[in-house]
Design an enzyme around this catalytic site. Structure first.
Site, PDB file in Angstrom:
ATOM      1  N   ASN A  31       1.063  -1.331  -0.045  1.00  0.00           N
ATOM      2  CA  ASN A  31      -0.481   0.363   0.229  1.00  0.00           C
ATOM      3  C   ASN A  31       0.758   1.094  -0.099  1.00  0.00           C
ATOM      4  O   ASN A  31       1.532   1.249   0.916  1.00  0.00           O
ATOM      5  CB  ASN A  31      -0.506   0.095   1.149  1.00  0.00           C
ATOM      6  CG  ASN A  31      -1.670   1.230   1.861  1.00  0.00           C
ATOM      7  OD1 ASN A  31      -1.668   1.713   0.638  1.00  0.00           O
ATOM      8  ND2 ASN A  31      -2.159   1.853   2.444  1.00  0.00           N
ATOM      9  N   LYS A  35      -0.125   4.552  -0.400  1.00  0.00           N
ATOM     10  CA  LYS A  35      -0.288   5.351   0.586  1.00  0.00           C
ATOM     11  C   LYS A  35      -0.317   6.557  -0.452  1.00  0.00           C
ATOM     12  O   LYS A  35       0.102   6.696  -1.613  1.00  0.00           O
ATOM     13  CB  LYS A  35       0.165   5.815   1.165  1.00  0.00           C
ATOM     14  CG  LYS A  35      -0.030   4.460   2.670  1.00  0.00           C
ATOM     15  CD  LYS A  35      -0.181   4.830   3.815  1.00  0.00           C
ATOM     16  CE  LYS A  35      -0.584   3.176   4.666  1.00  0.00           C
ATOM     17  NZ  LYS A  35      -0.440   3.549   5.690  1.00  0.00           N
ATOM     18  N   HIS A  75     -10.061   1.790   3.981  1.00  0.00           N
ATOM     19  CA  HIS A  75      -8.120   1.728   4.833  1.00  0.00           C
ATOM     20  C   HIS A  75      -8.695   2.676   6.062  1.00  0.00           C
ATOM     21  O   HIS A  75      -9.583   3.164   5.718  1.00  0.00           O
ATOM     22  CB  HIS A  75      -7.591   2.345   4.063  1.00  0.00           C
ATOM     23  CG  HIS A  75      -6.057   1.917   4.747  1.00  0.00           C
ATOM     24  ND1 HIS A  75      -5.917   2.850   5.759  1.00  0.00           N
ATOM     25  CD2 HIS A  75      -5.114   1.629   4.549  1.00  0.00           C
ATOM     26  CE1 HIS A  75      -4.533   2.656   6.148  1.00  0.00           C
ATOM     27  NE2 HIS A  75      -3.924   1.702   5.871  1.00  0.00           N
ATOM     28  N   GLU A 128      -7.379   4.898   6.987  1.00  0.00           N
ATOM     29  CA  GLU A 128      -7.095   5.885   7.218  1.00  0.00           C
ATOM     30  C   GLU A 128      -8.042   7.353   6.228  1.00  0.00           C
ATOM     31  O   GLU A 128      -9.166   7.834   6.515  1.00  0.00           O
ATOM     32  CB  GLU A 128      -6.119   6.591   6.207  1.00  0.00           C
ATOM     33  CG  GLU A 128      -4.545   5.928   6.852  1.00  0.00           C
ATOM     34  CD  GLU A 128      -3.383   5.365   6.489  1.00  0.00           C
ATOM     35  OE1 GLU A 128      -3.037   5.961   5.503  1.00  0.00           O
ATOM     36  OE2 GLU A 128      -2.530   5.416   7.278  1.00  0.00           O
ATOM     37  N   GLU A 187      -6.183  -4.238   9.985  1.00  0.00           N
ATOM     38  CA  GLU A 187      -4.751  -3.618  10.169  1.00  0.00           C
ATOM     39  C   GLU A 187      -5.139  -2.629  11.990  1.00  0.00           C
ATOM     40  O   GLU A 187      -6.424  -1.842  11.968  1.00  0.00           O
ATOM     41  CB  GLU A 187      -4.811  -2.249   9.696  1.00  0.00           C
ATOM     42  CG  GLU A 187      -5.222  -3.173   8.142  1.00  0.00           C
ATOM     43  CD  GLU A 187      -4.008  -2.259   7.314  1.00  0.00           C
ATOM     44  OE1 GLU A 187      -2.808  -2.044   6.467  1.00  0.00           O
ATOM     45  OE2 GLU A 187      -4.225  -1.203   6.763  1.00  0.00           O
ATOM     46  N   GLY A 219       1.732   2.277  10.336  1.00  0.00           N
ATOM     47  CA  GLY A 219       2.881   3.763  10.679  1.00  0.00           C
ATOM     48  C   GLY A 219       3.272   3.976  11.652  1.00  0.00           C
ATOM     49  O   GLY A 219       4.507   5.276  12.533  1.00  0.00           O
ATOM     50  N   SER A 270       2.374  -2.198  10.458  1.00  0.00           N
ATOM     51  CA  SER A 270       3.760  -2.116  10.957  1.00  0.00           C
ATOM     52  C   SER A 270       5.038  -3.710  10.273  1.00  0.00           C
ATOM     53  O   SER A 270       5.613  -4.078  11.485  1.00  0.00           O
ATOM     54  CB  SER A 270       4.257  -1.687  12.002  1.00  0.00           C
ATOM     55  OG  SER A 270       3.969  -0.539  12.606  1.00  0.00           O
TER      56      SER A 270
HETATM   57  P1  PGA Z   1       2.877   0.457   7.590  1.00  0.00           P
HETATM   58  O1  PGA Z   1       1.332   0.247   6.877  1.00  0.00           O
HETATM   59  O2  PGA Z   1       2.706  -0.727   7.101  1.00  0.00           O
HETATM   60  O3  PGA Z   1       3.151   1.869   7.241  1.00  0.00           O
HETATM   61  O4  PGA Z   1       2.040   0.366   9.201  1.00  0.00           O
HETATM   62  C1  PGA Z   1       0.099  -0.342   6.847  1.00  0.00           C
HETATM   63  C2  PGA Z   1      -1.418   0.421   6.124  1.00  0.00           C
HETATM   64  O5  PGA Z   1      -1.788   1.614   6.379  1.00  0.00           O
HETATM   65  O6  PGA Z   1      -1.462  -0.399   5.107  1.00  0.00           O
END
Ligand code: PGA
Length: 252
Positions: A9, A11, A96, A98, A168, A174, A214
């Site tokens: 992903n 983003k 997601h 976000e 997630e 993140g 992560s």
């Molecule tokens: P990350 O993000 O691996 O940077 O924690 C995962 C995601 O949001 O899909």
């Protein structure tokens, strides 16, 4: 047997030059995926065609990071699944955290997006997961089960098996703070159980449930080795060639 999936992903990251060299680097690593393994790259909309072209000689797939719930029309700035289909895109990330947090996407709105994606034969990678406060209150299993129930449980037994689920935990995205492999397994088993109660064990056993939050080269193998974890949805570490190559190789 259900698929084991490494999904990147990206983003809202990378300029076109960097996006091209990232894909070139991963493609030139020449990983051979077995029939049960899948690598998917969720890239920003402007890069979909470039990415499709770059992976054309591989068995990788490109995903969109979102789509709109309507077929077409006066929705300035939105992207339809019909457009994605016309670019031969086979996957779309939906829900997601976000998007849920910054764009107020609700479970019922996501149900509409799931429906239209399936109508156009595009596989939703449906994200779910709880915030830190919900985890601390100990109600995470019910919270995540409700996300599935409200967005997916109207689907038939045939259609639910077309969905990829990505669990997630928001507190792990993140932040560098990964759920332990036990925490991931516990939630994945709970979700599979919720799916089994509604659709039966066999159907539940066919659905890939990815872990996200992560994931990196150094922890992927351990997390993916859990019996109910079928790979990962990877943000930060998917932007680095060597990291993501190792993550793909860590699929069980
Ligand atoms: P990350 O993000 O691996 O940077 O924690 C995962 C995601 O949001 O899909």
């Amino acid at each position: 047997m259900r698929k084991q999936i490494a999904a990147a992903n990206w983003k809202m990251n990378l300029t076109i030059d960097k996006a091209e060299s990232l894909l070139d680097g991963i493609v030139s690593a020449g990983i051979s995926l077995s029939g049960n393994h899948l690598a998917v790259f969720a890239v920003p909309f402007p890069y979909l065609q470039m990415a499709q072209q770059k992976i054309s000689a591989t068995n990788y797939f490109i995903a969109a990071q979102n789509c709109y719930s309507k077929k077409s029309g006066a929705y300035t700035g939105e992207t339809s699944v019909e457009m994605l289909q016309s670019l031969h895109i086979k996957y779309v990330v939906l829900g997601h955290s976000e998007r849920r947090e910054y764009f107020q996407e609700s479970n019922s709105f996501l149900a509409e997006k799931v429906n239209i994606a399936l109508e156009y034969n595009i596989t939703p990678i449906f994200c779910c997961g709880e915030s830190l406060s919900i985890r601390e209150a100990g109600t995470q299993n019910d919270f995540v089960a409700k996300q599935l129930q409200e967005s997916l449980f109207h689907l038939s037994a045939t259609d639910i098996q077309k969905i990829v689920i990505a669990y997630e935990p928001i507190w792990a995205i993140g932040t560098g703070k990964t759920a332990t492999s036990e925490q991931a397994q516990e939630m994945h088993a709970s979700l599979r159980n919720v799916l089994a109660e509604k659709y039966g064990k066999e159907v539940a056993g066919n659905i890939s449930i990815l872990y996200g939050g992560s994931v990196k080269a150094s922890n992927a193998k351990e997390i993916f080795s859990q019996p109910d974890v079928d790979g990962g949805l990877v943000g930060g570490a998917s932007l680095i060639v060597d990291e993501f190559v190792t993550i793909i190789k860590s699929l069980k």
